[in-house]
Design an enzyme around this catalytic site. Sequence first.
Site, short mmCIF file in Angstrom:
data_model
loop_
_atom_site.label_atom_id
_atom_site.label_comp_id
_atom_site.label_asym_id
_atom_site.label_seq_id
_atom_site.Cartn_x
_atom_site.Cartn_y
_atom_site.Cartn_z
N HIS A 305 -51.15 15.61 -85.73
CA HIS A 305 -52.04 15.20 -86.81
C HIS A 305 -53.39 14.86 -86.22
O HIS A 305 -53.47 14.32 -85.12
CB HIS A 305 -51.46 13.97 -87.54
CG HIS A 305 -52.05 13.80 -88.90
ND1 HIS A 305 -53.24 13.16 -89.11
CD2 HIS A 305 -51.62 14.21 -90.11
CE1 HIS A 305 -53.52 13.18 -90.40
NE2 HIS A 305 -52.56 13.82 -91.04
N ASP A 363 -44.99 16.42 -93.32
CA ASP A 363 -44.46 17.71 -93.76
C ASP A 363 -43.18 18.11 -93.03
O ASP A 363 -42.52 19.06 -93.43
CB ASP A 363 -45.52 18.80 -93.53
CG ASP A 363 -46.65 18.63 -94.51
OD1 ASP A 363 -46.37 18.22 -95.65
OD2 ASP A 363 -47.81 18.88 -94.14
N1 CMC Z 1 -47.36 22.19 -81.65
C1 CMC Z 1 -47.78 22.41 -80.37
N2 CMC Z 1 -48.96 21.99 -79.89
C2 CMC Z 1 -49.77 21.33 -80.73
C3 CMC Z 1 -49.41 21.07 -82.06
C4 CMC Z 1 -48.16 21.53 -82.52
N3 CMC Z 1 -47.77 21.31 -83.78
N4 CMC Z 1 -50.41 20.39 -82.67
C5 CMC Z 1 -51.37 20.22 -81.76
N5 CMC Z 1 -50.99 20.80 -80.57
C6 CMC Z 1 -51.75 20.76 -79.32
C7 CMC Z 1 -52.90 21.75 -79.38
O1 CMC Z 1 -52.53 23.01 -78.85
C8 CMC Z 1 -53.94 21.05 -78.54
O2 CMC Z 1 -53.64 21.27 -77.19
P1 CMC Z 1 -54.85 21.32 -76.10
O3 CMC Z 1 -55.49 19.98 -76.12
O4 CMC Z 1 -54.14 21.62 -74.82
O5 CMC Z 1 -55.76 22.43 -76.54
C9 CMC Z 1 -53.71 19.58 -78.82
O6 CMC Z 1 -52.33 19.47 -79.21
C10 CMC Z 1 -54.59 19.03 -79.93
O7 CMC Z 1 -54.46 19.89 -81.04
P2 CMC Z 1 -55.65 20.27 -82.02
O8 CMC Z 1 -55.32 21.50 -82.77
O9 CMC Z 1 -56.94 20.25 -81.25
O10 CMC Z 1 -55.64 19.00 -82.98
P3 CMC Z 1 -56.26 18.93 -84.42
O11 CMC Z 1 -56.45 17.49 -84.69
O12 CMC Z 1 -57.44 19.82 -84.56
O13 CMC Z 1 -55.11 19.53 -85.37
C11 CMC Z 1 -53.20 19.76 -86.72
C12 CMC Z 1 -54.21 18.79 -86.11
C13 CMC Z 1 -52.36 19.00 -87.76
C14 CMC Z 1 -53.94 20.90 -87.43
C15 CMC Z 1 -52.30 20.32 -85.59
O14 CMC Z 1 -51.58 19.27 -84.97
C16 CMC Z 1 -51.34 21.39 -86.09
O15 CMC Z 1 -51.71 22.58 -86.16
N6 CMC Z 1 -50.07 21.01 -86.46
C17 CMC Z 1 -49.15 21.93 -87.06
C18 CMC Z 1 -49.46 22.10 -88.54
C19 CMC Z 1 -49.08 20.88 -89.36
O16 CMC Z 1 -48.00 20.34 -89.21
N7 CMC Z 1 -49.99 20.48 -90.27
C20 CMC Z 1 -49.75 19.37 -91.20
C21 CMC Z 1 -50.68 18.23 -90.99
S1 CMC Z 1 -50.14 16.76 -91.87
C22 CMC Z 1 -50.34 17.12 -93.52
C23 CMC Z 1 -51.76 17.24 -93.91
O17 CMC Z 1 -52.52 16.28 -93.75
O18 CMC Z 1 -52.12 18.30 -94.43
#
Ligand code: CMC
Length: 428
Positions: A305, A363
């Site tokens: 998140h 989720d």
């Molecule tokens: N599985 C594996 N690695 C992950 C995941 C995951 N679910 N989420 C983040 N990472 C890693 C990502 O690869 C990155 O690694 P690095 O620093 O080495 O590049 C690091 O963790 C930070 O990730 P980010 O994408 O830069 O973080 P963000 O804050 O931009 O994204 C997120 C947040 C929710 C989009 C992301 O965690 C994700 O894609 N999760 C899966 C989708 C998901 O479950 N979404 C629902 C969110 S909660 C409901 C809502 O509010 O809509």
Amino acid sequence: MSTPNAILQIDGQTIELPTMQGSLGPDVIDTRTLGGQGYFTYDPGFLSTASCSSNITYIDGDEGLLYHRGYPIEQLAEQSDFLETAYLLWHGELPNGDQKRDFDNMVSHHSMLHDQMLSLFKGFRRDAHPMAVMVSIIGAMAAFYPESADVDDPHQREISMFRLLAKVPTVAAWSYKYNKGEPFIYPQNHMSYAENFLHMLHANPCETYTPNPVLARALDRIFILHADHEQNASTSTVRMAGSSYANPFACIAAGTACLWGPLHGGANESALAMLAEIGDVSRIGEFVDRAKDKTSGFRLMGFGHRVYKNMDPRAAIMRQTCHEVLDELGLHDDPLFKMALKLEQIALEDEYFIEKKLYPNVDFYSGIVLRALGIPTSMFTAIFALARTAGWIAQWNEMIVSPGHKIARPRQLYTGSQRREFAPVEQR
Ligand code: CMC
């Protein structure tokens, strides 16, 4: 209490920027005057930017706290109901008995759709995704209530907010009925919000359908848990669309469109699909390894998140709701739930997930509960949109009435060509 100014030194200039203090959470640096001094801040994805001030919802991502108007989400999920939570988000205080009755009554008496909307549904292909239908029909409501465009009028704002809260469940349920080729089921004013929604989804004209109160309560809790989450992507979209004083139905349609994406509201659908793809506890390790491999392009859906760097408090409540629903239905051995529990355990012990502070989000478990309630996967995001409508309208209203309102207009770091001269096509 006043906060110290921030000092920015750049290119021989010293620029003083005031800081602002909220009632909870970190101070913010007020950069509004920076543009006039020749600089913009650069923050794509809003990693460090407060886009507004708001009284509605507070999240402490490090501690895993979520408060609506100061009330912890755990207390609301346990003791409140969705419409009361919607009232709280909207008005800032919990209703007394009379206020609660009047509010519930207003919502139930606005739940029918204008009869002409039936022909809008019928214009879609039978297999249209419910979110595509919702984006369209919610936006189309602006044409049915043109007076709602007067967003300066508090009465028009109020009636639009009631209409949205009341009609979005009908739109969501009918988009599903249309998919199934079943007749639309009209809302029942004597039922609770969640019971009515289950009824519109599952009833048919040939037999009686009585919603199970335990399952209706579980659905109501899902609605509460999704009701608001401060300035997430869809809420910011609603605020941005509304900042031009666009019609509220158009603004909520914009928020619905943003929520649809798999990185936002679409994640519950993707999380369940992922569990189904894993298929067996023995394959969890393989999927965890794929999620850690940057070249795979695969992520554990329902994990991570932007704000929570600790357990999402909504995920913990959802896990408990999962137990309650599966017990009620005698599905204690549900293989997907067992796999989800195991996956959570394995991921939480894994160095990669620990180091990146990736915990299950709301989720991760909501899909299992929705599936147990007999709700098809294609409706998961629609249900998220239905619930988030409560937060969207509260945030939209707060934005409209906030003093010193400005249209949202970000700037950019331009990286394209410098000036060049146009050449006629035969010279290119
Ligand atoms: N599985 C594996 N690695 C992950 C995941 C995951 N679910 N989420 C983040 N990472 C890693 C990502 O690869 C990155 O690694 P690095 O620093 O080495 O590049 C690091 O963790 C930070 O990730 P980010 O994408 O830069 O973080 P963000 O804050 O931009 O994204 C997120 C947040 C929710 C989009 C992301 O965690 C994700 O894609 N999760 C899966 C989708 C998901 O479950 N979404 C629902 C969110 S909660 C409901 C809502 O509010 O809509």
